[in-house]
Design a protein around this motif. Structure first.
Motif, PDB file in Angstrom:
ATOM      1  N   ALA A   1      43.410  29.211  35.517  1.00 30.94           N
ATOM      2  CA  ALA A   1      44.674  29.880  35.861  1.00 30.94           C
ATOM      3  C   ALA A   1      45.370  30.517  34.656  1.00 30.94           C
ATOM      4  CB  ALA A   1      45.604  28.896  36.551  1.00 30.94           C
ATOM      5  N   TYR A   2      45.486  29.796  33.549  1.00 37.90           N
ATOM      6  CA  TYR A   2      46.339  30.293  32.463  1.00 37.90           C
ATOM      7  C   TYR A   2      45.783  31.545  31.806  1.00 37.90           C
ATOM      8  CZ  TYR A   2      43.185  28.349  28.950  1.00 37.90           C
ATOM      9  OH  TYR A   2      42.093  28.105  28.173  1.00 37.90           O
ATOM     10  N   ARG A   3      44.464  31.802  31.955  1.00 42.48           N
ATOM     11  CA  ARG A   3      43.949  33.035  31.341  1.00 42.48           C
ATOM     12  C   ARG A   3      43.591  34.086  32.396  1.00 42.48           C
ATOM     13  NH1 ARG A   3      39.820  29.066  30.339  1.00 42.48           N
ATOM     14  NH2 ARG A   3      38.553  29.303  32.202  1.00 42.48           N
ATOM     15  N   TYR A   4      43.811  33.772  33.678  1.00 45.13           N
ATOM     16  CA  TYR A   4      43.356  34.651  34.761  1.00 45.13           C
ATOM     17  C   TYR A   4      43.872  36.091  34.619  1.00 45.13           C
ATOM     18  CZ  TYR A   4      42.765  36.613  39.407  1.00 45.13           C
ATOM     19  OH  TYR A   4      42.426  37.452  40.445  1.00 45.13           O
ATOM     20  N   LEU A   5      45.164  36.242  34.330  1.00 44.07           N
ATOM     21  CA  LEU A   5      45.736  37.596  34.297  1.00 44.07           C
ATOM     22  C   LEU A   5      45.121  38.473  33.209  1.00 44.07           C
ATOM     23  CD1 LEU A   5      49.466  36.838  35.120  1.00 44.07           C
ATOM     24  CD2 LEU A   5      47.992  38.433  36.361  1.00 44.07           C
ATOM     25  N   GLY A   6      44.558  37.835  32.160  1.00 45.97           N
ATOM     26  CA  GLY A   6      43.952  38.627  31.095  1.00 45.97           C
ATOM     27  C   GLY A   6      42.457  38.797  31.258  1.00 45.97           C
ATOM     28  N   GLU A   7      41.892  38.267  32.359  1.00 48.71           N
ATOM     29  CA  GLU A   7      40.433  38.252  32.486  1.00 48.71           C
ATOM     30  C   GLU A   7      39.824  39.588  32.858  1.00 48.71           C
ATOM     31  OE1 GLU A   7      39.088  35.232  35.128  1.00 48.71           O
ATOM     32  OE2 GLU A   7      39.056  33.724  33.561  1.00 48.71           O
ATOM     33  N   SER A   8      40.534  40.377  33.630  1.00 52.16           N
ATOM     34  CA  SER A   8      39.968  41.656  34.061  1.00 52.16           C
ATOM     35  C   SER A   8      41.070  42.653  34.311  1.00 52.16           C
ATOM     36  CB  SER A   8      39.186  41.483  35.372  1.00 52.16           C
ATOM     37  OG  SER A   8      37.975  40.856  35.125  1.00 52.16           O
ATOM     38  N   ALA A   9      40.775  43.913  33.966  1.00 53.24           N
ATOM     39  CA  ALA A   9      41.783  44.963  34.160  1.00 53.24           C
ATOM     40  C   ALA A   9      42.065  45.192  35.642  1.00 53.24           C
ATOM     41  CB  ALA A   9      41.308  46.250  33.501  1.00 53.24           C
ATOM     42  N   TRP A  10      41.087  44.889  36.536  1.00 52.21           N
ATOM     43  CA  TRP A  10      41.298  45.191  37.959  1.00 52.21           C
ATOM     44  C   TRP A  10      42.485  44.431  38.535  1.00 52.21           C
ATOM     45  CZ3 TRP A  10      41.459  41.404  41.583  1.00 52.21           C
ATOM     46  CH2 TRP A  10      40.773  40.202  41.333  1.00 52.21           C
TER      47      TRP A  10
ATOM     48  N   PRO B   1      35.655  40.833  29.384  1.00 52.61           N
ATOM     49  CA  PRO B   1      36.856  40.091  29.794  1.00 52.61           C
ATOM     50  C   PRO B   1      36.542  38.914  30.708  1.00 52.61           C
ATOM     51  CG  PRO B   1      37.090  42.450  30.204  1.00 52.61           C
ATOM     52  CD  PRO B   1      35.673  42.226  29.826  1.00 52.61           C
ATOM     53  N   SER B   2      35.545  39.079  31.566  1.00 54.17           N
ATOM     54  CA  SER B   2      35.297  38.042  32.571  1.00 54.17           C
ATOM     55  C   SER B   2      34.482  36.862  32.044  1.00 54.17           C
ATOM     56  CB  SER B   2      34.597  38.645  33.789  1.00 54.17           C
ATOM     57  OG  SER B   2      33.400  39.242  33.383  1.00 54.17           O
ATOM     58  N   VAL B   3      34.024  36.946  30.776  1.00 53.23           N
ATOM     59  CA  VAL B   3      33.237  35.815  30.238  1.00 53.23           C
ATOM     60  C   VAL B   3      33.977  35.106  29.095  1.00 53.23           C
ATOM     61  CG1 VAL B   3      31.012  36.774  30.934  1.00 53.23           C
ATOM     62  CG2 VAL B   3      31.909  37.325  28.664  1.00 53.23           C
ATOM     63  N   GLN B   4      35.261  35.414  28.947  1.00 49.66           N
ATOM     64  CA  GLN B   4      36.016  34.796  27.841  1.00 49.66           C
ATOM     65  C   GLN B   4      36.009  33.276  27.888  1.00 49.66           C
ATOM     66  OE1 GLN B   4      40.101  36.538  27.393  1.00 49.66           O
ATOM     67  NE2 GLN B   4      39.348  37.853  29.013  1.00 49.66           N
ATOM     68  N   HIS B   5      35.910  32.726  29.108  1.00 51.53           N
ATOM     69  CA  HIS B   5      35.977  31.270  29.251  1.00 51.53           C
ATOM     70  C   HIS B   5      34.658  30.582  28.921  1.00 51.53           C
ATOM     71  CE1 HIS B   5      34.375  32.939  32.932  1.00 51.53           C
ATOM     72  NE2 HIS B   5      34.056  31.751  33.403  1.00 51.53           N
ATOM     73  N   LEU B   6      33.594  31.376  28.651  1.00 47.42           N
ATOM     74  CA  LEU B   6      32.273  30.778  28.400  1.00 47.42           C
ATOM     75  C   LEU B   6      32.016  30.654  26.904  1.00 47.42           C
ATOM     76  CD1 LEU B   6      30.252  32.889  31.014  1.00 47.42           C
ATOM     77  CD2 LEU B   6      31.199  30.580  31.305  1.00 47.42           C
ATOM     78  N   ASP B   7      31.085  29.761  26.533  1.00 54.04           N
ATOM     79  CA  ASP B   7      30.738  29.654  25.115  1.00 54.04           C
ATOM     80  C   ASP B   7      29.850  30.849  24.733  1.00 54.04           C
ATOM     81  OD1 ASP B   7      27.966  29.099  25.540  1.00 54.04           O
ATOM     82  OD2 ASP B   7      28.477  27.031  26.005  1.00 54.04           O
ATOM     83  N   PRO B   8      29.664  31.111  23.425  1.00 54.49           N
ATOM     84  CA  PRO B   8      28.949  32.336  23.012  1.00 54.49           C
ATOM     85  C   PRO B   8      27.542  32.444  23.599  1.00 54.49           C
ATOM     86  CG  PRO B   8      30.096  31.350  21.144  1.00 54.49           C
ATOM     87  CD  PRO B   8      30.251  30.401  22.284  1.00 54.49           C
TER      88      PRO B   8
END
Ligand SMILES: C[S@@+](CC[C@H](N)C(=O)[O-])C[C@H]1O[C@@H](n2cnc3c(N)ncnc32)[C@H](O)[C@@H]1O
Length: 258
Positions: A18-27, A193-200
């Motif tokens: 939730a806390y990073r959802y708004l920054g995950e994708s421009a859509w 943007p959509s993979v920010q929550h994953l490790d490298p």
């Protein structure tokens, strides 16, 4: 109705994100995608935003003078939105509202997380007296399913449904609605943007997934490497449909999703 495990899995996934959802994708905040569902709203004074997340659509409808309610399974997703919107934590497959108490029900990018997407739309129809409007990313052809399943497995494992273009309009029609607007449009996006929550390593696995697709997938979705990212184009399907009188008998043919 979906059993507790499926619901709690989806809730946990979105609570965590939730806390990073708004920054995950421009859509998510893209004006075209928002306006597509909230324009025009004339006469639609009471609006329900189903699977609302951080209430982006509810907020846009409110700025067009509607009284809005946002409903989502995840309280943390709702909490990312404006605090002065009426927010309800609940299941879209069993809406806690009386019949026909809204003018419009909206749902963007929520149906593919539901165990029973038809049940979500039926519930939207039940509580609405004007229109239901929903939009979702769709696949171009059935053969693309393994690609999108692999993507969801790596990036968004709570996803349960994959729609083909045309499925959403067919569902609305099957449920007795009169489709008054139907659009399929392209939207350019990228992996980063959509993979920010994953490790490298996992991020690299998603880029590799895109870059190792056969030619027909690469060309269908215009997949291209650029800098350290990968760009691609998705299709959105959007439906505005006038609701039938409710309750009514559904015909015996089930809605088939290919
Ligand atoms: C991809 S987000 C879309 C959020 C918002 N509609 C938007 O367009 O930004 C999907 C949302 O659906 C919610 N969701 C998934 N299953 C749900 C269900 N059964 N009932 C209510 N909300 C649900 C999730 O918690 C999440 O907030």
């Amino acid at each position: 109705m979906l059993g507790g495990e499926g619901l709690s899995g989806a809730r946990a996934f979105f609570d965590d994100r939730a806390y990073r959802y708004l920054g995950e994708s421009a859509w998510i905040t893209d004006i075209e995608l928002v306006d597509d569902l909230v324009e025009p709203l004339q006469g639609m004074k009471k609006v329900l935003d189903v699977c609302s997340g951080p209430s982006v659509l509810a907020d846009a409808a409110r700025h067009r003078d509607a009284r809005t309610v946002a409903l989502d399974l995840s309280l943390r997703m709702l909490m990312q939105g404006p605090a002065d919107i009426a927010r309800v934590c609940g299941d879209a497959q069993s809406l806690p509202f009386q019949e026909k108490c809204f003018d419009t029900a909206l749902c963007r990018q929520g149906l593919h997380y539901a165990q029973n997407p038809r049940g979500v739309v039926e519930e939207m129809i039940r509580v609405t007296k004007g229109e239901v409007r929903f939009s979702n990313v769709v696949m171009l052809q059935a053969e693309d399913l393994p690609f999108w399943e692999s993507y969801a497995y790596l990036v968004t494992p709570a996803r349960r449904q994959y729609f083909l273009q045309g499925d959403l309009a067919r569902l609305a029609t099957h449920l007795g609605c009169d489709v008054v607007r139907h659009r399929i449009f392209e939207y350019s996006t990228s992996v980063a943007p959509s993979v920010q929550h994953l490790d490298p390593d996992a991020q690299q696995a998603v880029r590799d997934l895109f870059l190792k697709q056969p030619d027909h997938i690469t060309s269908s979705y215009q997949i291209r490497p650029f800098a350290t990212d990968v760009s691609y184009v998705v299709r959105w399907e959007s439906v505005h449909a006038r609701v039938p009188d409710w309750p009514r008998a559904l015909d015996s043919r089930d809605w088939e999703r290919r």
